[in-house]
Design an enzyme around this catalytic site. Structure first.
Site, PDB file in Angstrom:
ATOM      1  N   ASP A 109       2.813   0.587 -11.437  1.00 59.83           N
ATOM      2  CA  ASP A 109       3.151   0.825 -10.036  1.00 59.83           C
ATOM      3  C   ASP A 109       3.811  -0.449  -9.500  1.00 59.83           C
ATOM      4  O   ASP A 109       3.221  -1.540  -9.595  1.00 59.83           O
ATOM      5  CB  ASP A 109       1.872   1.123  -9.248  1.00 59.83           C
ATOM      6  CG  ASP A 109       2.077   2.170  -8.166  1.00 59.83           C
ATOM      7  OD1 ASP A 109       1.289   3.129  -8.098  1.00 59.83           O
ATOM      8  OD2 ASP A 109       3.038   2.010  -7.384  1.00 59.83           O
ATOM      9  N   ASP A 216       6.821   1.907  -5.341  1.00 52.78           N
ATOM     10  CA  ASP A 216       6.146   2.130  -4.055  1.00 52.78           C
ATOM     11  C   ASP A 216       7.129   1.970  -2.882  1.00 52.78           C
ATOM     12  O   ASP A 216       7.955   1.047  -2.883  1.00 52.78           O
ATOM     13  CB  ASP A 216       5.043   1.063  -3.935  1.00 52.78           C
ATOM     14  CG  ASP A 216       4.054   1.349  -2.843  1.00 52.78           C
ATOM     15  OD1 ASP A 216       3.458   2.433  -2.850  1.00 52.78           O
ATOM     16  OD2 ASP A 216       3.882   0.482  -1.968  1.00 52.78           O
ATOM     17  N   GLU A 275       9.074   6.331  -4.637  1.00 46.72           N
ATOM     18  CA  GLU A 275       8.323   7.067  -3.604  1.00 46.72           C
ATOM     19  C   GLU A 275       9.199   7.075  -2.362  1.00 46.72           C
ATOM     20  O   GLU A 275       9.292   6.077  -1.644  1.00 46.72           O
ATOM     21  CB  GLU A 275       6.991   6.387  -3.318  1.00 46.72           C
ATOM     22  CG  GLU A 275       6.162   7.161  -2.311  1.00 46.72           C
ATOM     23  CD  GLU A 275       5.139   6.308  -1.603  1.00 46.72           C
ATOM     24  OE1 GLU A 275       5.388   5.113  -1.393  1.00 46.72           O
ATOM     25  OE2 GLU A 275       4.064   6.828  -1.249  1.00 46.72           O
ATOM     26  N   HIS A 352      -2.708   9.904  -5.321  1.00 48.17           N
ATOM     27  CA  HIS A 352      -3.825   9.128  -4.762  1.00 48.17           C
ATOM     28  C   HIS A 352      -3.777   9.059  -3.240  1.00 48.17           C
ATOM     29  O   HIS A 352      -4.683   8.492  -2.614  1.00 48.17           O
ATOM     30  CB  HIS A 352      -3.776   7.714  -5.338  1.00 48.17           C
ATOM     31  CG  HIS A 352      -2.561   6.977  -4.899  1.00 48.17           C
ATOM     32  ND1 HIS A 352      -1.267   7.338  -5.290  1.00 48.17           N
ATOM     33  CD2 HIS A 352      -2.398   5.930  -4.066  1.00 48.17           C
ATOM     34  CE1 HIS A 352      -0.402   6.542  -4.723  1.00 48.17           C
ATOM     35  NE2 HIS A 352      -1.047   5.677  -3.975  1.00 48.17           N
ATOM     36  N   ASP A 353      -2.701   9.594  -2.650  1.00 45.06           N
ATOM     37  CA  ASP A 353      -2.534   9.514  -1.194  1.00 45.06           C
ATOM     38  C   ASP A 353      -2.815  10.832  -0.485  1.00 45.06           C
ATOM     39  O   ASP A 353      -2.609  10.927   0.728  1.00 45.06           O
ATOM     40  CB  ASP A 353      -1.084   9.124  -0.850  1.00 45.06           C
ATOM     41  CG  ASP A 353      -0.809   7.647  -1.041  1.00 45.06           C
ATOM     42  OD1 ASP A 353       0.361   7.292  -1.220  1.00 45.06           O
ATOM     43  OD2 ASP A 353      -1.785   6.860  -1.020  1.00 45.06           O
TER      44      ASP A 353
HETATM   45  O1  TEU Z   1       2.428   4.946   0.291  1.00 43.99           O
HETATM   46  C1  TEU Z   1       3.509   4.939   1.209  1.00 43.99           C
HETATM   47  C2  TEU Z   1       3.077   5.452   2.530  1.00 43.99           C
HETATM   48  O2  TEU Z   1       3.697   5.216   3.534  1.00 43.99           O
HETATM   49  C3  TEU Z   1       1.865   6.287   2.597  1.00 43.99           C
HETATM   50  O3  TEU Z   1       1.219   6.229   3.837  1.00 43.99           O
HETATM   51  C4  TEU Z   1       2.362   7.676   2.360  1.00 43.99           C
HETATM   52  O4  TEU Z   1       3.490   7.880   3.201  1.00 43.99           O
HETATM   53  C5  TEU Z   1       1.381   8.715   2.737  1.00 43.99           C
HETATM   54  O5  TEU Z   1       0.094   8.249   2.537  1.00 43.99           O
HETATM   55  C6  TEU Z   1       1.714   9.899   1.852  1.00 43.99           C
HETATM   56  O6  TEU Z   1       0.998  10.996   2.244  1.00 43.99           O
HETATM   57  C7  TEU Z   1       2.446   3.884  -0.663  1.00 43.99           C
HETATM   58  C8  TEU Z   1       1.209   4.033  -1.541  1.00 43.99           C
HETATM   59  O7  TEU Z   1       1.269   5.285  -2.220  1.00 43.99           O
HETATM   60  C9  TEU Z   1      -0.002   3.956  -0.644  1.00 43.99           C
HETATM   61  O8  TEU Z   1      -1.197   4.176  -1.398  1.00 43.99           O
HETATM   62  C10 TEU Z   1      -0.031   2.579  -0.005  1.00 43.99           C
HETATM   63  O9  TEU Z   1      -1.096   2.528   0.927  1.00 43.99           O
HETATM   64  C11 TEU Z   1       1.284   2.269   0.709  1.00 43.99           C
HETATM   65  O10 TEU Z   1       2.434   2.623  -0.028  1.00 43.99           O
HETATM   66  C12 TEU Z   1       1.404   0.780   0.967  1.00 43.99           C
HETATM   67  O11 TEU Z   1       1.643   0.126  -0.267  1.00 43.99           O
END
Ligand code: TEU
Length: 587
Positions: A109, A216, A275, A352-353
């Site tokens: 990542d 990311d 992403e 994971h989000d």
């Molecule tokens: O996520 C990017 C982000 O803006 C997240 O809030 C995402 O838009 C949302 O949760 C998706 O449903 C990345 C990583 O995946 C996340 O785990 C991190 O917290 C974030 O970046 C900061 O690095």
């Protein structure tokens, strides 16, 4: 064959990563080898044979770098060091070997929009205004209101409920952080900073043999550095959503092309999965993923993860009832936008989000949980693009029980929204907000994906012999790998079967043209995949009721390839039933 379906003719090389099944591992929650309650890399290595038997081609390891863990590793304090709780750099090299010796690959990542505030770069940058790394981050002077009260440089709302600026008393300026205050944004406009990122975060690991990266926040590196205020869209708040100030900024394509040319291309066919947030226009997405653009291999379009979320950043965790046509519209768009192009796409419904797909898109009721998981598996394996599976999705893991108290939720984002809601209730601004946020978190919180992996029915589901960092699901004795490995009808066995079918029929499932058949139907999702006269028909029932199978006439010259029921009815789709038919010959 339907006259509407367009042939996909993938130009350019058929890169290894197009037909791969990629499995995301959240290191904290996958497998603990030393009893400290945290997953670790030796634990992951011990499970590589399991992943290989599932049919996984590539392991995507979420951040394992040294970190204070405010955002579970997405706050990196040293790109060239592994979090001690996870292991060592040598462990990652052993993991690379464990994958490669089985013909699998490993991607990491890449978190390079920001570092941790404990990273040495930021420590230097914040030490004084004339430090040579001062400009490696965004520092700006305060503003003052009519009463002389100090204000941040802009009115931006960050992703974790709060301003994107934090005051630094020592140097009397604010610094920018789109996420937590412990995650200061790197200034990509500074070439020295970019070079350091390329060397430390990218080349260091490519030299260790990793095969690529999930990137990311890939379209947030180029900010509008004049930093104008965002329009007022939330009149009850000083801070305002401002994603347009950092998504798809003026130099983003220049930066990503430079990173490709200088850092990735020299290592050969390294895969990158960006992403990509807030980019609804497929034509713009193609500027990132067209092979000729030489920027990214493909991107995640986050809108499937946002189904059921509120319509604004501040209401993200206020649950919004949704209709199946919303999902159909999203899937159709991102399945079809590469047709006739040299771009590529992704297929995923968990990470994971986001909350678990069975709970969000199917039903996690005991009588429907497994059916739902298998029905969703059929949707995913029939999709064009590179397929992503998230840890636990293969055994049908589900959201935490709705009655878990907020203290069981560990994620900085969800807790930020809850605490903000508590403040608004206390201030009399919005008396019901805390309850609505808690309801939303019960469905949508990132925590649901982060419960420890359920391996067996021993204490803590075989995840750890110690005290797990996060509570395990109460149902781990019913939902676990060991029980399912020996069950011919389990979700896990079903996933193994359909992943093999995806490879067997790759021309249709991975490369075929997508066409939806029943867009307006709010209960079923039926689509065809076609290529060179061959066709697959996918029929999915997203409800707990029997639904008419309106495309039965099309199946005349087709054979039923797979279903999540043994006794299929010709005219109806049973509750959460999924079926795939295949044409026997050219149509
Ligand atoms: O996520 C990017 C982000 O803006 C997240 O809030 C995402 O838009 C949302 O949760 C998706 O449903 C990345 C990583 O995946 C996340 O785990 C991190 O917290 C974030 O970046 C900061 O690095």
């Amino acid at each position: 064959m339907s006259p509407h379906a367009v042939q996909i003719v993938p130009t350019g090389t058929n890169n290894w990563w197009k037909e791969a099944t990629i499995y995301q591992v959240y290191p904290a929650s996958f497998k603990d080898s030393n009893g400290d309650g945290w997953g670790d890399i030796p634990g992951l290595i011990s499970k590589i044979p399991y992943l290989h038997s599932l049919g996984v081609d590539v392991v995507w390891l979420s951040p394992m770098y040294d970190s204070p863990m405010h955002d579970m590793g997405y706050d990196v304090s040293d790109y060239e060091k592994v979090l001690p709780a996870y292991g060592t750099v040598e462990d990652v090299e052993k993991l690379v070997h464990a994958c490669h010796e089985r013909g699998m690959k490993l991607i990491l990542d890449l978190v390079i929009n920001h570092t941790s505030d404990q990273h040495k770069w930021f420590q230097e940058s914040r030490s004084s205004k004339d430090n040579d790394k001062r400009d490696w981050y965004f520092w700006r002077p305060p503003r003052y209101d009519a009463y002389g009260n100090r204000l941040p440089p802009t009115n931006y709302r960050g992703y974790f409920a709060g301003s994107t600026w934090t005051w630094d008393e020592h140097t009397q300026e604010y610094y920018l952080h789109l996420y937590a205050k412990e995650q200061p944004d790197l200034n990509w406009d500074n070439p020295a900073a970019r070079k350091a990122i390329y060397d430390s975060a990218v080349r260091f690991w490519l030299d260790k043999g990793v095969d690529g990266f999930r990137v990311d926040t890939v379209n947030k590196y180029s900010k509008h550095t004049s930093f104008p205020d965002a329009p007022i869209t939330d009149p009850k708040s000083y801070i305002q959503p401002a994603i347009q100030m950092w998504c798809n900024g003026p130099r983003i394509h220049e930066f990503l092309r430079e990173m490709y040319d200088e850092t990735l291309q020299p290592y050969g066919d390294v895969v990158t999965i960006g992403e990509l947030a807030n980019t609804p226009d497929p034509q713009h997405v193609l500027k990132y993923v067209s092979a000729s653009a030489k920027q990214l291999s493909m991107v995640f379009h986050l809108d499937i993860g946002h189904i059921g979320m509120g319509d604004s950043l501040e209401d993200k965790y206020i649950f919004r009832p949704w209709k199946l046509t919303e999902m159909k519209s999203i899937v159709t768009k991102w399945q079809s936008f590469i047709e006739g192009t040299d771009g590529w796409t992704t297929a995923f419904c968990e990470n994971h989000d986001n909350g678990r797909s069975v709970s969000r898109f199917g039903s996690d009721a005991p009588e429907y949980r497994e059916r739902s998981a298998k029905m969703l598996a059929l949707m995913m394996v029939a999709m064009t693009g590179t397929l992503f599976l998230y840890q636990g999705q293969e055994i049908g893991m589900i959201n935490a029980p709705r009655d878990w108290p907020v203290d069981e939720y560990k994620d900085i984002e969800g807790r930020g929204y809850y605490e903000e809601a508590q403040r608004q209730v206390d201030a009399g601004i919005d008396p019901t907000r805390k309850d609505r946020i808690m309801n939303g978190l019960g469905i949508l919180a990132r925590d649901h994906a982060r419960l420890p992996m359920q391996w067996d029915d021993t204490p803590h589901a075989g995840f750890t012999t110690g005290t797990p960092w996060m509570r395990l699901h109460d149902l781990y004795k019913e939902i676990n790998v060991q029980q399912q490995e020996s069950d011919a009808d389990s979700v896990l066995t079903f996933w193994k079967t359909v992943l093999r079918l995806r490879k067997e029929y790759r021309e249709l499932f991975i490369h075929g043209a997508f066409e939806i058949l029943d867009f307006d139907n709010q209960n079923t999702f039926c689509f065809i995949k076609s290529r060179e006269g061959r066709m697959a028909l996918v029929a999915l029932n997203f409800t707990s009721e029997e639904q008419p199978f309106t495309q039965v006439a099309m199946t005349g010259k087709m054979k039923l390839l797979v279903s999540n029921y043994t006794d299929t009815l010709s005219e109806e789709l049973q509750p959460f039933e999924g079926r795939i038919y295949i044409s026997e010959e050219q149509i």
